[in-house]
Design an enzyme around this catalytic site. Structure first.
Site, short mmCIF file in Angstrom:
data_model
loop_
_atom_site.label_atom_id
_atom_site.label_comp_id
_atom_site.label_asym_id
_atom_site.label_seq_id
_atom_site.Cartn_x
_atom_site.Cartn_y
_atom_site.Cartn_z
N CYS B 86 -25.37 12.70 36.94
CA CYS B 86 -24.44 11.70 37.45
C CYS B 86 -25.02 11.04 38.71
CB CYS B 86 -23.06 12.34 37.70
SG CYS B 86 -21.74 11.13 37.86
N HIS B 194 -21.84 15.40 32.48
CA HIS B 194 -21.83 16.61 33.31
C HIS B 194 -21.90 17.88 32.46
CE1 HIS B 194 -20.83 14.89 37.29
NE2 HIS B 194 -20.19 13.96 36.59
N GLU B 196 -22.71 20.68 33.49
CA GLU B 196 -22.23 21.81 34.31
C GLU B 196 -20.72 21.96 34.24
OE1 GLU B 196 -22.72 18.86 35.42
OE2 GLU B 196 -21.76 18.47 37.36
#
EC number: 6.3.5.3
Lengths: 726, 226
Positions: B86, B194, B196
């Site tokens: 990002c 994302h 994560e």
């Protein structure tokens, strides 16, 4: 001779300058009594903001006193920046809701952004790390260009601040109703989590201890913001645009991280956010709570430009600022810490044992006010309310084309998908969001545990208008049901009371009756009030808004893993829990067809509400049922449409009621999804979830639609209004 | 055990999420301040998402001139894995470790949702755990996520198999649905989505876990040069 050119005490008296600041003659006289002399310009400015409705609750205090504020789990109730509630294992949840209605009406982006920033600082100043944001919004209908403008601005303002600071916005609710034309409501709620032993108070104690200012440099923005928030909006409100503060989420993020670091230091005595009425309220409230005095040396305050007078400095509402009191001799340690975060910070004063707030600028004394009377002797007004007559109206929708009613309601922005809004908010930053915005409450896991906090916000102003007393109960109960639907145990709540002018007897009566109902519901549902906010004078050019108490509630899920893999699908049975009554006062079908709210009694059994809710909640966590969906606006028909469209599943349902009752809105009802043949108290099995089709049969009418039509109406409800070029 | 540096810029807000992801994948990970001059001692660099310096000037623009940038470039030159997610991707394009730029979403509003993506290159040190063409779900959350590059750059990206991740339903107008690209050498990966945030089914998807697991298994001789 003063270095600032300001009106004299004579000017203030003779030209009634205090009136422009929102003080009455009697209040001005009271200031003279307290000071023993006439106030100077700085002093009258300070009194005017501290005694504004926004800061003093002068019209609402008696009502707030009705609320239960204690409970087994309540660690800290109202009075500080936010309430604190035990969630076990030495951890606590901290939360509060606050309004930013007036600023958002004149400057939607910044009004909403600073509303979010302000409520975050309230949570952080208690010592908690924010884990979730919520918002409750009210606009006029989206057929009006101005309401579309306000929606766009408010939503991007909320996202602009929340996304940048990195706190997920996990739930919210929005209603579009002509009553909010020109006076939108923007209520923001923040939820944080902390350890018990770190709870901070906004207190100034110990003579000689130092007062530290940290955050954005003070500018001239937001002067008299609290007073502006306490007046009716008018043609002149546009000129109040400079009263709207400007948000800076980047500094807000640094301030949040540095504040949480400062709170870990044992030498910190107290801390408070500089919110409404900025330096004035933070310094005087901290001194009052610490039963101490305070000297401030305002020439030390970091400023954006030269020449800002003590008056302007004390009344500025520049955002992203905190006031700390630290032990004498440790101030450098804190200044160094803030320096590392690249924030402006300065020692601007000290705690004294004098019981007075004294403001100096280059050795000249600009204000000398006794601390306790400033915060404690604010006037309280108890007025006469006047209950309106009850309407005799009989609602009869049996002749209506119910398929048309269904299409109108399912496709109305109030009931349709809020994707347009919530996809502009980062829902997942922090990587603990178990349930995000879309359909139901937010659920955020407590990092490093299997616990989760359920959070919901709701308001039902048409019910409150129809029947303030029972409507007040229903607003609390509705939010309770939202928490129940997550499987969480409801813990406590926060409230934001958005009403018109209390000087209008009918509105005063709405306040009186609805808060009485809310207080009863809080007791019956075991959800004490731990924080709150009041926003009065919400009036546009022609009328007041509907009485709009908004409730924020949190609940605890002990082990959130029960939700992993929990889903519903075609073939599952649908149940209707609770009796359906012909309750149409305040309903959406009444809004659609009669275009009014009739004033009639609405009923609710709070004992039943509680036992029913707690039973369903338990069964969800045990895996016995798979979904709880509380009924609200638009009744059974609209809820089934939402359920079908959100999950992409059809419904085939038959309910033994009159057709019009599909749109009835009486309390304490749910739609449940579970295996067929379950024994659920007060429930009837009404049909199935299917692969396709949307059909609801009743005794005398049938709603029949393609699933794709329902989904399209629901998904497109807001986007179809927002495509026009404004 | 591999040790990763998670760079913290002022305003970074996915830093804890990224650190937790590396830890969950079995690596060691530490926060490193943006004022650090060296990343010696780390086996790889993770640049988190979330508004460095508020992204006030332009996403990643301020971060690009931070002291740690030089050290990130050195790590990349040394062949260590560098992952920017990002805002981290925006920073990697700003500092020239990856080609192209991230510009405002076509709709000019922030977009946050679960995104269906395709693994377009499953041979990188980050994506070896996935099948070629495998569909995955990672959340996106960005205002400036439209990947832009000129034709020559795009042809080069294609020729060197540098497009690693593509959108199945382009949320922002990115050129040819590009969601993530890798450098020619194959050790610097930038992506808007994302991973994560996609480590557990409870939170919606665990499709991102493999990416971090593969990254932590990286060995110097695995780095492929196209």
């Amino acid at each position: 001779m003063s270095r600032f050119i300001e009106p004299t005490t004579e000017d203030i008296r003779n030209q009634k300058l205090y009136a422009e600041m929102g003080l009455t003659d009697a209040e001005y006289d009271k200031v003279i009594d307290i000071l023993g002399r006439e106030p100077n310009y700085t002093e009258i400015g300070i009194f005017s903001v501290m005694w504004s409705e926004h800061c003093s609750y002068k019209h609402s205090k008696p009502f707030l006193k009705q609320f239960p504020t204690s409970g087994d789990r309540v660690l800290m109730g109202p009075g500080e920046g936010a309430g604190v509630v035990d969630i076990g294992d030495n951890q606590a949840v901290v939360f509060k809701v606050e309004s930013h209605n007036h600023p958002s009406a004149v400057e939607p982006y910044q009004g909403a952004a600073t509303g979010v920033g302000g409520i975050i600082r309230d949570i952080v100043s208690i010592g908690a790390r924010p884990i979730g944001l919520l918002n409750s919004l009210r606009f006029g209908e989206l057929t009006e260009a101005n309401n579309r403008r306000l929606l766009r601005g408010v939503v991007s303002g909320i996202g602009g601040y929340g996304n940048c600071i990195g706190i997920p916005t996990v739930s919210g609710e929005v209603e579009f109703d002509p009553s909010y034309d020109g006076n939108p409501l923007v209520n923001a709620m923040c939820v944080g989590v902390m350890d018990h032993d770190k709870v901070q108070k906004g207190t100034a104690k110990g003579a000689g201890n130092k007062v530290i200012y940290v955050g954005l440099k003070t500018g001239r923005d937001g002067i008299h913001g609290a007073t502006f928030a306490s007046e009716e909006l008018s043609e002149e409100s546009e000129s109040k645009r400079p009263s709207v503060q400007i948000g800076d989420p980047f500094t807000g993020k640094k301030l949040m991280e540095s504040t949480l670091a400062a709170i870990d230091q044992p030498e910190l005595v107290g801390i408070q956010d500089m919110g409404a009425a900025g330096l004035t309220s933070s310094s005087s409230e901290m001194a009052a709570k610490g039963e101490a005095g305070m000297n401030l040396y305002l020439d030390q305050v970091p400023v954006r430009e030269e020449g800002i007078s003590p008056y302007e400095m004390m009344l500025s509402e520049t955002q992203e600022r905190m006031l700390l009191v630290v032990e004498d001799g440790t101030e450098q340690k804190f200044l160094d810490m803030f320096e590392d975060f690249e924030l402006d910070a300065a020692v601007i004063g000290e705690v004294t044992d004098s019981d007075r707030l004294k403001l100096y600028y280059e050795d000249e004394l600009y204000a000398d006010i006794p601390v306790q009377p400033l915060s404690d002797e604010a006037p309280v007004y108890i007025l006469e309310g006047e209950k309106p007559e009850t309407d005799e109206k009989v609602h009869d929708y049996s002749k209506e084309d119910l398929n048309r009613v269904f299409d109108e309601l399912a496709g109305h922005p109030t009931h349709g998908s809020k994707r347009y809004i919530y996809e502009q908010y980062d829902n997942q930053v922090g990587s603990n969001t178990v349930q995000k915005s879309g359909f139901g409450s937010g659920i955020v896991r407590v990092e490093g545990t299997q616990k989760a906090i359920a959070m919901a916000i709701d308001g039902k102003s048409r019910y409150v208008y129809a029947d303030p007393y029972n409507g007040g109960k229903e607003v609390v109960a509705q939010t309770f049901r939202s928490i129940i639907a997550t499987g969480a145990e409801p813990l406590a709540m926060t409230d934001c009371l958005n009403y018109g002018s209390p000087e209008n007897p009918e509105i005063y009566s709405q306040l009186e009756e609805s808060t009485k109902g809310m207080a009863e519901a809080c007791r019956a549902l075991a959800t004490p009030v731990v924080s709150g906010n009041v926003s009065l004078y919400n009036e546009n050019r022609t009328a007041s808004i509907l009485p709009s108490p908004v409730i924020g509630m949190v609940g605890l899920i002990e082990d959130v893993n029960f939700m992993d893999g929990l889903s519903i699908g075609a073939g599952d049975a649908l149940y209707l829990v609770g009796e359906t009554e012909k309750s149409f006062a305040g309903s959406q079908i009444e809004k659609l067809i009669d275009d009014e709210v009739s004033k009639q009694v609405r009923g609710i059994d709070l004992e039943l509400e509680y036992s029913r809710g707690m039973d369903l909640r338990r069964r969800l966590t045990e895996g016995d049922i798979r979904k709880i969906s509380p009924l609200g606006r638009g009744g059974i028909a609209v809820k089934l449409a939402q359920l079908a469209a959100f999950h992409g599943l059809g419904v085939d349902v038959s309910v033994d009621i009159d057709g019009e009752d599909l749109f009835a809105e009486n309390a304490s009802r749910y739609i449940i999804v579970a295996d067929a043949g379950k024994e659920i108290k007060d429930a009837v099995e009404i049909g199935r979830l299917t692969e396709e089709g949307f059909r609801i049969k009743t005794r005398d009418a049938e709603i029949s639609r393609d699933l794709a039509e329902v989904a399209e109406a629901w998904e497109g409800a807001i986007p179809k209004c927002m495509t026009s070029v404004d | 055990m591999k040790k990763f540096a998670v760079i913290q810029f002022p305003g970074s807000n996915c830093d804890r999420d990224l650190l937790n992801a590396a830890l969950k994948a079995g690596a060691e990970a530490e926060f490193v301040d943006y004022r650090a001059a060296s990343l010696a001692g780390y086996d790889g660099v993770l640049i988190p998402g979330g508004f460095s310096f508020g992204d006030y000037l332009r996403s990643g623009a301020m971060a690009a001139v931070a002291p740690v940038t030089k050290a990130i470039k050195e790590a990349a030159e040394a062949g260590k894995p560098v992952l920017g997610i990002c805002n981290g991707f925006q920073i990697l394009t700003e500092i020239g470790l990856l080609p192209g730029a991230l510009i405002f979403n076509d709709q000019h509003t922030f977009i946050s949702r679960d995104e269906s993506l395709k693994i377009a290159n499953s041979e990188t040190l980050f994506t070896r755990g996935y099948g070629q063409g495998e569909d995955v779900v990672y959340p996106v959350a960005h205002g400036e996520g439209h990947y832009y590059c000129d034709d020559a750059t795009y042809e080069k990206l294609k020729a060197h198999n540098q497009i690693v991740l593509t959108y199945n339903e382009n949320p922002n107008g990115s050129r040819n649905d590009i969601a993530g690209i890798i450098n020619e050498r194959g050790n610097v990966l930038g992506m808007m989505p994302h991973p994560e945030r996609a480590l557990e089914t409870l939170l919606g998807s665990d499709d991102g876990l493999k990416l971090f697991e593969e990254m932590t298994k990286w060995e110097a001789n695995h780095v492929q040069i196209h």
